[in-house]
Write an enzyme that holds these catalytic residues in place. Structure first.
Site, mmCIF file in Angstrom:
data_model
loop_
_atom_site.group_PDB
_atom_site.id
_atom_site.type_symbol
_atom_site.label_atom_id
_atom_site.label_comp_id
_atom_site.label_asym_id
_atom_site.label_seq_id
_atom_site.Cartn_x
_atom_site.Cartn_y
_atom_site.Cartn_z
ATOM 1 C CG HIS A 31 75.401 66.397 13.745
ATOM 2 N ND1 HIS A 31 75.887 65.344 14.487
ATOM 3 C CD2 HIS A 31 74.128 66.634 14.194
ATOM 4 C CE1 HIS A 31 74.955 64.950 15.346
ATOM 5 N NE2 HIS A 31 73.890 65.719 15.193
ATOM 6 C CG ASP A 78 72.737 67.132 20.675
ATOM 7 O OD1 ASP A 78 72.241 68.253 20.526
ATOM 8 O OD2 ASP A 78 72.351 66.135 20.039
ATOM 9 C CG HIS A 91 71.420 63.215 17.605
ATOM 10 N ND1 HIS A 91 70.519 64.226 17.875
ATOM 11 C CD2 HIS A 91 70.699 62.183 17.110
ATOM 12 C CE1 HIS A 91 69.302 63.823 17.536
ATOM 13 N NE2 HIS A 91 69.378 62.591 17.075
ATOM 14 C CG ASP A 97 68.920 66.753 21.001
ATOM 15 O OD1 ASP A 97 69.719 66.926 21.945
ATOM 16 O OD2 ASP A 97 69.287 66.648 19.818
#
Length: 342
Positions: free
Chosen positions: A158, A193, A195, A282
């Site tokens: 990120h 991931d 996200h 995740d």
């Protein structure tokens, strides 16, 4: 195969973050390291400490202005009367198109996208050693290893060239890709991931030498909200070199593997010389974030499918948060990829 990790990565210990306006314990805890180390060892990996690679590999993807901020902001923040124990922004610019604030408070807002990445006195060194773990894994692959794993904590995908966000400070996957570019004409980054890897996308968005591909929960109602949509394809020379595959919430193994096959088509069309896998665990059905529903056997199938690309591969750890199965999920992926047999 080798895994790279340094004990300094555990020192960063963020206390809280805001979720839907409510202060919550920060889930990016040092305990993640113990679970992930156990998972790598169970897959037959040997743990190696990376060396200090200096700022060169990091500054290849991050601005000097941002790196100076990360190194010094905690000390500057502590000089503010009544400041919080950790650096947390309380103001953000509507546009970032010229002026640069001199104050620590203004710079925190400029360089930090959200409240999920508080900076303490240990953050800078932990983030550097995390990045150096990625460099170590990339250099191992350059030296002939078919694959290597970087246990990167704090994670990185990120983080933009000059912005921290979502638990991330230095973009380890981008650092690894740039190191691979020393010998590889083209590098693909495959982000699996939960996200979207918005920082990785941003760093390479205008470049044709690094293909960025991301599978993730649809951001229309999920972090990072503003990035990760299917119509984001790159810009300028990089147009057509970014590929997003947003998945409906709670998508399980079959849907994830189906999207992965589509991702492989794009990667094969790019014909890279090396691959970076931004590995988020995740997407697991029992992860605290609860966005997707990949199972532990599903991670084994994902690892096996990626291995069939037959590319020199750096596996960089991204998300995956505290749950009983975290170490098992890493073992499943690494064993599926080749682990003890490769």
């Amino acid at each position: 195969m080798k895994a790279f990790y340094a004990e300094e990565q555990k020192r960063h210990d963020p206390k809280a973050f805001l979720s839907s306006g409510t202060a919550q314990p920060n889930p990016e805890k040092p305990e993640r390291v113990e679970r992930l180390l156990a998972g790598a060892l169970s897959a037959g990996f040997t743990i190696e400490r990376p060396r200090n690679h200096g700022l060169g590999p990091v500054s290849a993807v991050h601005t000097p202005e941002y790196l100076d901020f990360l190194e010094h902001i905690y000390t500057r923040w502590q000089r503010i009367d009544g400041a919080s124990a950790e650096v947390i922004p309380n103001i953000h610019p509507i546009a970032r198109n010229g002026s640069y604030p001199a104050s620590a408070v203004g710079q925190a807002g400029y360089h930090m996208a959200d409240t999920a990445c508080p900076i303490s006195g240990e953050t800078w060194q932990s983030a550097l050693w995390s990045a150096w773990s990625a460099v170590g894994a990339a250099e191992a692959v350059i030296s002939g290893a078919p694959a290597a794993y970087a246990l990167c904590r704090p994670p990185g995908h990120h983080a933009f060239a000059d912005v921290a966000g979502g638990f991330c400070f230095i973009n380890n996957s981008a650092v690894a890709a740039q190191v691979l570019r020393r010998t590889a004409s083209r590098v693909a980054i495959l982000d699996v991931d939960l996200h979207h890897g918005n920082g990785t996308q941003g760093i390479f968005y205008a470049r044709p030498d690094v293909l960025t591909v991301s599978l993730h929960a649809d951001p229309v109602r999920f972090y990072p909200f503003f990035w990760g949509h299917a119509d984001e394809r790159g810009e300028g020379p990089g147009l057509g070199y970014n590929f997003n595959l947003p998945l409906p919430r709670k998508s399980a193994d079959a849907a994830f593997l189906e999207a992965l096959a589509v991702a492989f088509q794009r990667i094969r069309a790019f014909s890279p010389d090396a691959l970076v896998v931004a590995l988020g665990l995740d997407a697991f059905e029992g992860d605290p974030f609860g966005g997707l529903s990949v199972t532990t056997p599903g991670f084994s199938r994902i690892g096996e499918a990626i291995a069939k690309l037959g590319l020199p591969t750096v596996i960089v750890q991204e998300g995956g948060y505290l749950c009983d199965e975290l170490s098992d999920n890493l073992t499943a992926f690494l064993t599926g990829f080749g682990g003890k047999a490769r």
